[in-house]
Scaffold this motif. Structure first.
Motif, mmCIF file in Angstrom:
data_model
loop_
_atom_site.group_PDB
_atom_site.id
_atom_site.type_symbol
_atom_site.label_atom_id
_atom_site.label_comp_id
_atom_site.label_asym_id
_atom_site.label_seq_id
_atom_site.Cartn_x
_atom_site.Cartn_y
_atom_site.Cartn_z
ATOM 1 N N PRO A 157 4.017 7.886 -11.117
ATOM 2 C CA PRO A 157 3.141 6.411 -10.939
ATOM 3 C C PRO A 157 2.900 6.454 -9.186
ATOM 4 N N PRO A 158 1.482 5.927 -8.896
ATOM 5 C CA PRO A 158 1.141 6.026 -7.651
ATOM 6 C C PRO A 158 2.437 5.171 -6.611
ATOM 7 N N ALA A 159 2.577 5.762 -5.677
ATOM 8 C CA ALA A 159 3.392 5.129 -4.532
ATOM 9 C C ALA A 159 2.712 4.105 -3.636
ATOM 10 N N LEU A 160 1.333 4.421 -3.765
ATOM 11 C CA LEU A 160 0.805 3.289 -2.629
ATOM 12 C C LEU A 160 -0.655 3.164 -3.210
ATOM 13 N N ASP A 161 -1.341 1.765 -2.957
ATOM 14 C CA ASP A 161 -2.615 1.801 -3.279
ATOM 15 C C ASP A 161 -3.130 0.902 -1.929
ATOM 16 N N GLN A 162 -4.057 1.714 -1.288
ATOM 17 C CA GLN A 162 -4.648 1.211 -0.234
ATOM 18 C C GLN A 162 -6.054 0.550 -0.351
ATOM 19 N N VAL A 163 -5.990 -0.507 -0.178
ATOM 20 C CA VAL A 163 -7.388 -1.443 -0.273
ATOM 21 C C VAL A 163 -7.669 -2.265 0.978
ATOM 22 N N GLU A 164 -8.938 -2.773 0.900
ATOM 23 C CA GLU A 164 -9.156 -3.834 1.864
ATOM 24 C C GLU A 164 -8.394 -5.193 1.417
ATOM 25 N N PHE A 165 -7.717 -5.732 2.516
ATOM 26 C CA PHE A 165 -6.882 -6.784 2.259
ATOM 27 C C PHE A 165 -6.718 -7.544 3.242
ATOM 28 N N THR A 166 -7.414 -8.840 3.578
ATOM 29 C CA THR A 166 -7.179 -9.787 4.674
ATOM 30 C C THR A 166 -7.091 -10.909 4.136
ATOM 31 N N PRO A 167 -6.562 -11.907 5.042
ATOM 32 C CA PRO A 167 -6.539 -13.580 4.727
ATOM 33 C C PRO A 167 -7.847 -14.121 4.023
ATOM 34 N N TRP A 168 -9.066 -13.304 4.231
ATOM 35 C CA TRP A 168 -10.319 -13.759 3.834
ATOM 36 C C TRP A 168 -10.589 -13.217 2.471
ATOM 37 N N LEU A 169 -9.775 -11.967 2.449
ATOM 38 C CA LEU A 169 -9.985 -11.347 1.017
ATOM 39 C C LEU A 169 -8.608 -11.124 0.597
ATOM 40 N N PHE A 170 -7.859 -12.194 0.057
ATOM 41 C CA PHE A 170 -6.579 -12.185 -0.160
ATOM 42 C C PHE A 170 -6.435 -12.242 -1.728
ATOM 43 N N ASP A 171 -6.161 -10.864 -2.388
ATOM 44 C CA ASP A 171 -6.119 -10.851 -3.700
ATOM 45 C C ASP A 171 -4.798 -10.839 -4.083
ATOM 46 N N LYS A 179 3.572 -5.363 -6.662
ATOM 47 C CA LYS A 179 5.139 -5.618 -6.452
ATOM 48 C C LYS A 179 5.864 -5.478 -7.563
ATOM 49 N N GLN A 180 5.127 -6.019 -8.873
ATOM 50 C CA GLN A 180 5.936 -5.797 -9.869
ATOM 51 C C GLN A 180 5.963 -4.120 -10.397
ATOM 52 N N ARG A 181 5.225 -3.486 -10.106
ATOM 53 C CA ARG A 181 5.325 -2.166 -10.624
ATOM 54 C C ARG A 181 5.794 -1.131 -9.332
ATOM 55 N N ASN A 182 6.349 -1.661 -8.328
ATOM 56 C CA ASN A 182 6.830 -1.227 -7.197
ATOM 57 C C ASN A 182 5.939 0.004 -6.505
ATOM 58 N N ILE A 183 4.540 -0.572 -6.354
ATOM 59 C CA ILE A 183 3.426 0.398 -5.806
ATOM 60 C C ILE A 183 3.467 -0.409 -4.400
ATOM 61 N N GLN A 184 3.390 0.500 -3.468
ATOM 62 C CA GLN A 184 3.323 -0.311 -2.050
ATOM 63 C C GLN A 184 1.614 -0.523 -1.643
ATOM 64 N N LEU A 185 1.590 -1.769 -1.446
ATOM 65 C CA LEU A 185 0.209 -1.947 -1.035
ATOM 66 C C LEU A 185 -0.272 -1.916 0.539
ATOM 67 N N GLN A 186 -1.350 -1.338 0.761
ATOM 68 C CA GLN A 186 -1.557 -1.042 2.154
ATOM 69 C C GLN A 186 -2.994 -1.465 2.382
ATOM 70 N N SER A 187 -3.235 -2.219 3.641
ATOM 71 C CA SER A 187 -4.498 -2.918 3.992
ATOM 72 C C SER A 187 -5.259 -2.011 4.989
ATOM 73 N N TYR A 188 -6.459 -1.717 4.792
ATOM 74 C CA TYR A 188 -7.435 -1.001 5.814
ATOM 75 C C TYR A 188 -8.300 -2.402 6.005
ATOM 76 N N SER A 189 -9.026 -2.064 7.076
ATOM 77 C CA SER A 189 -9.986 -2.816 7.767
ATOM 78 C C SER A 189 -9.303 -4.360 7.902
ATOM 79 N N PRO A 190 -8.004 -4.196 8.255
ATOM 80 C CA PRO A 190 -7.257 -5.685 8.020
ATOM 81 C C PRO A 190 -7.559 -6.622 9.169
ATOM 82 N N ILE A 191 -8.269 -6.244 10.001
ATOM 83 C CA ILE A 191 -8.505 -7.273 11.122
ATOM 84 C C ILE A 191 -10.159 -7.786 10.981
ATOM 85 N N THR A 192 -10.699 -7.171 9.988
ATOM 86 C CA THR A 192 -12.093 -7.775 9.458
ATOM 87 C C THR A 192 -13.071 -7.238 10.554
ATOM 88 N N ARG A 193 -12.565 -6.345 11.196
ATOM 89 C CA ARG A 193 -13.544 -5.478 12.381
ATOM 90 C C ARG A 193 -14.204 -6.894 13.228
#
Length: 274
Positions: A157-171, A179-193
């Protein structure tokens, strides 16, 4: 890994990774090398690069020159979009490793879910993991349909999923899925540039906590248990971003920020690749 005073996540294969790191997208040559040098000096221990960024050599140089033990720095890189497929991915990894001048990487990711090649590319990552050339494998830009597909053929299983994730793109659904599958979520462009720094709701929280817009946004990610890799080549900004480890947001304010969601996206929508 010798821990510094910052939050860490334990990935689903047991290895530990700092929650806060440095992303080096769109940094080149001396700028990239100096940014990593400064980040490591401040206390960062997670550096995120990619074949696509064309700066793996500079990142490797900075790590070697830092004087910090290799095992105490967590290095992520990614297979480029033109190198998908089983054999091509294995070759691309060799190229990345040669540029980094390292014996292994801590985390190797599929950078984008390229149509028609996702399975073969993932199986190549599984081989690299089985051969102990990477300590963990994962994906980037994989939303729930891609993760569901991956579940159908992955034996690791993937250890991590890196996606765009911010308060304005809150998936929220993706966060819960991971969380249910124990995959660590990681946010890129976290401060919306910086494009949402003038949101009055955010500025209200900045005043309440005595923190900058970037710090409040980054802390929101940390409060959700989401790893975050803001990019900066400014030593002042690097320090400011790292200082988010020194304060917390109340649960009420985290939920308040969850409500900022408006589907605002900086980068391409991965669903276009389905």
């Amino acid at each position: 890994m010798v821990k510094t005073s910052q939050p860490y996540a334990r990935l689903n294969n047991g290895i530990e990774m700092p929650l806060l790191g440095l992303g080096v997208y769109d940094m080149y040559n001396a700028e990239a090398e100096q940014a990593v040098h400064n980040a490591l000096e401040i206390g960062y221990r997670l550096i995120d690069t990619a074949a696509l960024y064309n700066n793996e050599a500079e990142i490797g140089n900075a790590v070697r020159q830092s004087g910090i033990k290799r095992q105490d720095i967590f290095i992520t890189t990614k297979v480029g979009n033109t190198d998908h497929g089983f054999d091509a991915t294995l070759k691309a990894f060799d190229v990345s490793l040669d540029k980094l001048k390292m014996d292994y990487v801590d985390l190797y990711l599929v950078h984008w879910p390229i149509k028609g090649l996702r399975k073969d590319t993932w199986l190549a990552l599984e081989k690299l993991y089985a051969d102990k050339r990477v300590r963990a494998i994962g994906v980037a830009n994989y939303l729930i349909p891609f993760l569901d597909e991956l579940e159908g053929y992955a034996t690791v299983p993937p250890a991590l999923d890196q996606v765009e994730f911010t308060p304005w793109l809150f998936d929220k659904a993706l966060l819960q899925y991971c969380k249910q599958r124990n995959i660590q979520l990681q946010s890129y462009s976290p401060i919306t540039r910086g494009k949402k720094f003038d949101d009055p709701r955010l500025l209200q929280l900045c005043e309440k906590y005595g923190q900058s817009p970037a710090q409040v946004i980054l802390r929101w990610n940390i409060e959700h248990g989401v790893s975050t890799i803001p990019k900066s080549s400014s030593k002042t900004r690097l320090q400011e971003n790292f200082d988010v480890i020194s304060f917390s947001l109340s649960p009420e304010d985290v939920r308040f920020m969850d409500g900022f969601n408006e589907g605002f996206r900086i980068c391409d929508n991965p669903m276009d690749m389905l």
